[in-house]
Design a protein around this motif. Structure first.
Motif, PDB file in Angstrom:
ATOM      1  N   MET A   1      -0.937  -4.625   4.472  1.00 15.67           N
ATOM      2  CA  MET A   1      -2.220  -3.916   4.525  1.00 15.67           C
ATOM      3  C   MET A   1      -2.405  -3.368   5.934  1.00 15.67           C
ATOM      4  O   MET A   1      -2.684  -4.110   6.867  1.00 15.67           O
ATOM      5  CB  MET A   1      -3.354  -4.893   4.176  1.00 15.67           C
ATOM      6  CG  MET A   1      -4.745  -4.323   4.348  1.00 15.67           C
ATOM      7  SD  MET A   1      -5.042  -2.785   3.451  1.00 15.67           S
ATOM      8  CE  MET A   1      -5.032  -3.355   1.758  1.00 15.67           C
TER       9      MET A   1
ATOM     10  N   GLU B   1      -3.633   0.021  -2.492  1.00 11.07           N
ATOM     11  CA  GLU B   1      -2.884  -1.235  -2.589  1.00 11.07           C
ATOM     12  C   GLU B   1      -2.666  -1.630  -4.051  1.00 11.07           C
ATOM     13  O   GLU B   1      -3.594  -1.561  -4.859  1.00 11.07           O
ATOM     14  CB  GLU B   1      -3.605  -2.377  -1.864  1.00 11.07           C
ATOM     15  CG  GLU B   1      -2.686  -3.598  -1.775  1.00 11.07           C
ATOM     16  CD  GLU B   1      -3.273  -4.792  -1.039  1.00 11.07           C
ATOM     17  OE1 GLU B   1      -2.500  -5.510  -0.391  1.00 11.07           O
ATOM     18  OE2 GLU B   1      -4.486  -5.016  -1.140  1.00 11.07           O
TER      19      GLU B   1
ATOM     20  N   THR C   1       0.881  -1.169   0.000  1.00  9.12           N
ATOM     21  CA  THR C   1       0.000   0.000   0.000  1.00  9.12           C
ATOM     22  C   THR C   1       0.916   1.215   0.000  1.00  9.12           C
ATOM     23  O   THR C   1       1.931   1.234   0.690  1.00  9.12           O
ATOM     24  CB  THR C   1      -0.897   0.029   1.244  1.00  9.12           C
ATOM     25  OG1 THR C   1      -0.082  -0.069   2.404  1.00  9.12           O
ATOM     26  CG2 THR C   1      -1.916  -1.102   1.215  1.00  9.12           C
TER      27      THR C   1
END
Ligand code: UDP
Length: 360
Positions: A322, A274, A240
């Motif tokens: 994440m 992402e 990300t």
């Protein structure tokens, strides 16, 4: 801003240079900065509120010289680090020393003087996700991949995988800082950055440095120098990406809200941005075509390379990063705003101006 005397270690790096842009714009703030180079911050050296020390933290003499600055500061921000995966594998001793042994005296002194230490750690302390170890590598359950500051276990590979030298050094620093807080009451904040992208990140090999920079500069170097963009292990890894401006917003909110920022760990990243590394390469070549007006870049060559050939033995990738960013939202009121195409366009335009238009 409550803190008016800020000591920044590693002020001359990529993040430090953007942080200086922001803090030095605030009237009355006094910044003392330490770094080995001022190449990225030369524009600030004449600022009346800035005192620059060209120094390395490694020696006992340097630590002795640092102590009065820590004693005078309202807050100490430690950004000094080697953070480049190619280095973790090729120079593991340098990485362990610079991220642990050269810098462990900073929390010791902050504890002695009871100063607030904002320490830059890394999202790499999470290592690989639980999901990546399970059969089938499924990512359908956020409990198995989402990174949460206070509950996600920190999972690293074996010692032979030198990739983890950096993460393990940073993990010990986090535990040391937390232990000083527990035993002495020293206030602290740990920042875990997740892929901050922006102008001035790293260097371009053959232009202003040598070696293998991180992925943004590696892909920019390929586009600017007309070489293939190289995808490690097919570009399956996911990251990300957060804009450096959003990231520095979070740091400014910490300085503005010590009560909420102290004794917390913050993931600073953008879950909405992402991409796989293959998607990133494809996106970047399309954006570069727009920046240059040359449609040929849309087909710029992308080639796959094994991690063994690219980094050498001992590399192991973080599969996915994440972040859960609820803590930063709740404590600081921070939300990242810039989407991936916009932040890439701005960042790549700055690289183009620096290295092509101005011939840097
Ligand atoms: N990577 C790549 N090509 C490059 C440089 C990096 O495919 O020229 C990959 C690398 O293997 C990893 C991801 O891009 O999967 C991000 O690497 P980076 O060096 O930016 O640092 P990291 O996010 O792992 O800390």
């Amino acid at each position: 801003m409550i803190a008016s005397r800020i000591l920044i270690l590693g002020c001359g790096g990529y993040i430090g240079s953007h942080l200086l842009d922001r803090v030095l714009a605030i009237p009355g703030v006094r910044v003392t900065g330490w770094d080995t180079s001022s190449a990225k911050i030369d524009n600030h050296l004449d600022h009346p509120g800035f005192e620059f020390h060209r120094a390395h933290l490694a020696s006992p003499e340097a630590i002795a010289a640092l102590e009065p600055h820590i004693a005078r500061a309202d807050v100490v921000m430690n950004l000094a680090a080697i953070c480049n995966p190619a280095e973790y594998v090729s120079h593991p001793l340098r990485v362990l020393h610079s991220n642990l042994f050269d810098t462990y005296q900073v929390p010791v002194l902050c504890a002695q003087h009871q100063k607030w230490l904002i320490h830059f750690s890394t999202s790499e302390v999470y290592g690989r996700t639980i999901a990546s170890y399970l059969p089938g590598n499924t990512y359908d359950d956020p409990d198995l991949y989402e990174l949460r500051e206070d509950s996600t276990p920190l999972i690293m590979g074996p010692i032979s995988n030198l990739r983890w030298t950096y993460a393990s050094a940073k993990q010990v620093m986090e535990r040391l800082i937390h232990a000083y807080h527990e035993e002495t009451g020293m206030p602290y904040t740990l920042v875990r950055p997740l892929n901050f992208f922006g102008p001035r990140m790293d260097y371009l090999p053959g232009h202003d440095g040598e070696g293998t920079p991180r992925v943004l500069a590696s892909f920019m170097s390929a586009l600017i120098d007309g070489t293939p963009m190289r995808l490690v292990d097919d570009g399956k890894a996911r990251r990300t990406i957060v804009s450096i401006e959003d990231a520095v917003d979070a740091l400014m909110l910490m300085l503005d809200n010590p009560t909420n920022a102290q004794n917390q760990i913050f993931n600073i990243g953008n879950p909405g941005n992402e991409v796989t590394m293959r998607e990133l390469a494809e996106l970047m070549r399309g954006i570069y075509a727009t920046i240059t007006g040359d449609d040929g870049y849309r087909d710029h060559p992308i080639e796959s390379v094994s991690s063994l050939d690219f980094y050498g033995p001992g590399y192991e990738d973080c599969d996915r990063r994440m972040p859960n960013i609820e803590n930063a939202k709740i404590q600081l009121g921070w939300t990242p705003r810039k989407n991936l195409p916009d932040l890439l366009r701005e960042t790549m335009t700055a690289f183009h101006q620096q290295y092509v238009a101005q011939g840097g």
